[in-house]
Design a protein around this motif. Structure first.
Motif, mmCIF file in Angstrom:
data_model
loop_
_atom_site.group_PDB
_atom_site.id
_atom_site.type_symbol
_atom_site.label_atom_id
_atom_site.label_comp_id
_atom_site.label_asym_id
_atom_site.label_seq_id
_atom_site.Cartn_x
_atom_site.Cartn_y
_atom_site.Cartn_z
ATOM 1 N N UNK A 197 1.666 17.933 3.343
ATOM 2 C CA UNK A 197 1.461 18.351 4.243
ATOM 3 C C UNK A 197 2.391 17.154 5.352
ATOM 4 N N UNK A 198 1.922 16.545 4.643
ATOM 5 C CA UNK A 198 1.844 15.203 5.853
ATOM 6 C C UNK A 198 3.198 14.703 6.310
ATOM 7 N N UNK A 199 3.967 14.116 7.430
ATOM 8 C CA UNK A 199 5.309 13.978 6.915
ATOM 9 C C UNK A 199 5.660 12.912 6.559
ATOM 10 N N UNK A 200 7.136 12.599 5.947
ATOM 11 C CA UNK A 200 7.787 11.293 5.434
ATOM 12 C C UNK A 200 7.513 9.952 6.152
ATOM 13 N N UNK A 201 7.973 9.948 6.674
ATOM 14 C CA UNK A 201 7.719 9.161 8.127
ATOM 15 C C UNK A 201 6.056 8.318 7.612
ATOM 16 N N UNK A 202 5.178 8.746 7.534
ATOM 17 C CA UNK A 202 3.344 8.281 6.780
ATOM 18 C C UNK A 202 3.748 7.482 6.153
ATOM 19 N N UNK A 214 5.369 15.342 -23.441
ATOM 20 C CA UNK A 214 4.851 15.584 -22.027
ATOM 21 C C UNK A 214 5.673 15.669 -20.531
ATOM 22 N N UNK A 215 4.846 16.414 -19.416
ATOM 23 C CA UNK A 215 5.155 16.633 -17.716
ATOM 24 C C UNK A 215 4.322 15.148 -17.366
ATOM 25 N N UNK A 216 5.150 15.344 -16.016
ATOM 26 C CA UNK A 216 5.110 14.153 -14.838
ATOM 27 C C UNK A 216 4.815 14.935 -13.984
ATOM 28 N N UNK A 217 4.171 14.748 -13.007
ATOM 29 C CA UNK A 217 3.732 15.609 -11.879
ATOM 30 C C UNK A 217 3.619 14.425 -11.009
ATOM 31 N N UNK A 218 4.929 14.316 -9.556
ATOM 32 C CA UNK A 218 4.088 12.944 -8.538
ATOM 33 C C UNK A 218 4.197 13.567 -7.662
ATOM 34 N N UNK A 219 2.877 13.835 -7.381
ATOM 35 C CA UNK A 219 1.914 14.145 -5.901
ATOM 36 C C UNK A 219 2.259 13.083 -4.957
ATOM 37 N N UNK A 220 3.419 13.508 -3.957
ATOM 38 C CA UNK A 220 3.563 13.211 -2.776
ATOM 39 C C UNK A 220 2.455 12.990 -1.672
ATOM 40 N N UNK A 221 1.983 13.217 -1.370
ATOM 41 C CA UNK A 221 0.893 13.716 -0.834
ATOM 42 C C UNK A 221 0.695 12.519 -0.071
ATOM 43 N N UNK A 222 0.519 12.489 1.308
ATOM 44 C CA UNK A 222 -0.175 10.285 1.716
ATOM 45 C C UNK A 222 -1.636 10.823 1.359
ATOM 46 N N UNK A 223 -1.834 9.124 1.473
ATOM 47 C CA UNK A 223 -3.165 8.683 1.393
ATOM 48 C C UNK A 223 -4.154 9.166 2.006
ATOM 49 N N UNK A 224 -4.223 9.910 3.630
ATOM 50 C CA UNK A 224 -4.429 10.291 3.964
ATOM 51 C C UNK A 224 -4.800 11.592 4.033
ATOM 52 N N UNK A 225 -4.498 12.190 3.231
ATOM 53 C CA UNK A 225 -5.174 13.901 2.419
ATOM 54 C C UNK A 225 -5.964 13.432 0.822
ATOM 55 N N UNK A 226 -5.567 12.796 1.017
ATOM 56 C CA UNK A 226 -6.728 12.474 -0.248
ATOM 57 C C UNK A 226 -7.870 11.585 -0.369
ATOM 58 N N UNK A 227 -7.518 10.762 0.697
ATOM 59 C CA UNK A 227 -9.096 10.688 1.219
ATOM 60 C C UNK A 227 -10.262 10.708 2.177
ATOM 61 N N UNK A 228 -8.959 12.572 3.639
ATOM 62 C CA UNK A 228 -10.190 12.535 4.298
ATOM 63 C C UNK A 228 -11.131 13.250 3.707
ATOM 64 N N UNK A 229 -12.522 13.096 3.598
ATOM 65 C CA UNK A 229 -13.032 14.218 3.304
ATOM 66 C C UNK A 229 -12.952 15.452 3.749
ATOM 67 N N UNK A 230 -12.725 16.407 4.764
ATOM 68 C CA UNK A 230 -12.054 17.963 5.144
ATOM 69 C C UNK A 230 -11.553 18.020 4.043
#
Length: 224
Positions: free
Chosen positions: A67-72, A1-17
């Motif tokens: 696309x977000x910064x790590x600081x977020x 099995x592979x594990x793919x860890x999504x690093x994107x900040x939650x703002x991109x996961x919840x923003x409807x745009x």
């Protein structure tokens, strides 16, 4: 099995745009990894699944770009992922932000490419406005004879979308590839199966197949 860890900040996961496009991209990437490797691929979202890091039972781990910064991000979440990266002993590969995070985990500085010069056009102001960046298919010079690059031409063409970079190699790492604006385009640990690519091999397609070949090499030449 592979594990793919999504690093994107939650703002991109919840923003409807951006949410649906992001989810579609990640589903496509999961299917791509599963198809090329012949193994199922599970996705974890860092901010939602950080407590599951210690329980990962996989043949290999892949770290996404972002696309977000790590600081977020929540600093504790990042610290726990950095600790996981340092301790993981099986094959690991990171793309773009994942590549940068691997370098950071092993002590290398990371940061922006730098500001645009006066009058220099911004290729994509939607992220890192005013900063130098690489966007689009780019010719990358391969520096080392490595199984990751088997059957690839030199230079090879991969998709880029970033304005941060790894500033210098961490200890016990080798620079595998370089590019016109970013010196460390790919790296590998000398003693462990850990790789990072500043470019996005997962964005390869039939017209630009080098990224797909690189992924096949990782799945079939690096994995046991």
């Amino acid at each position: 099995m592979l594990c793919y860890i999504d690093l994107e900040h939650s703002s991109a996961l919840t923003d409807p745009r951006t949410c649906e496009e992001h989810q579609q991209d990640r589903r496509r990437e999961q299917a791509l990894f599963a198809g090329l490797s012949g193994r199922p691929c599970e996705r974890l979202v860092l901010e939602q699944d950080v407590d599951r890091l210690e329980a990962i039972q996989a043949d290999a781990v892949l770290l996404s770009g972002l696309r977000s910064d790590f600081a977020a991000h929540d600093p504790e979440h990042l610290a726990r992922l950095v600790d996981f990266i340092r301790r993981w002993q099986k094959p690991l590969i990171g793309f773009c932000g994942g590549h940068q995070l691997i370098a950071y985990a092993f002590g290398a500085p990371i940061g922006p490419l730098g500001p645009l010069s006066a009058g220099e056009p911004d290729p994509d102001p939607s992220f890192g406005p005013g900063m130098r960046k690489e966007v689009g298919m780019t010719a990358i010079t391969l520096l080392e004879d490595d199984p990751l690059f088997a059957d690839l031409p030199n230079p090879a063409v991969f998709y880029e979308e970033h304005y941060w970079e790894v500033k210098s190699l961490p200890a016990d790492f080798i620079c595998l590839a370089t590019g016109p604006q970013c010196r460390i385009q790919a790296l590998r640990h000398r003693y462990r199966p850990i790789y990072g690519t500043q470019f996005h091999p997962e964005r390869g397609d039939a017209a630009h197949p080098h990224g797909l070949r690189l992924l096949q090499n990782f799945f079939h030449r690096i994995l046991p």
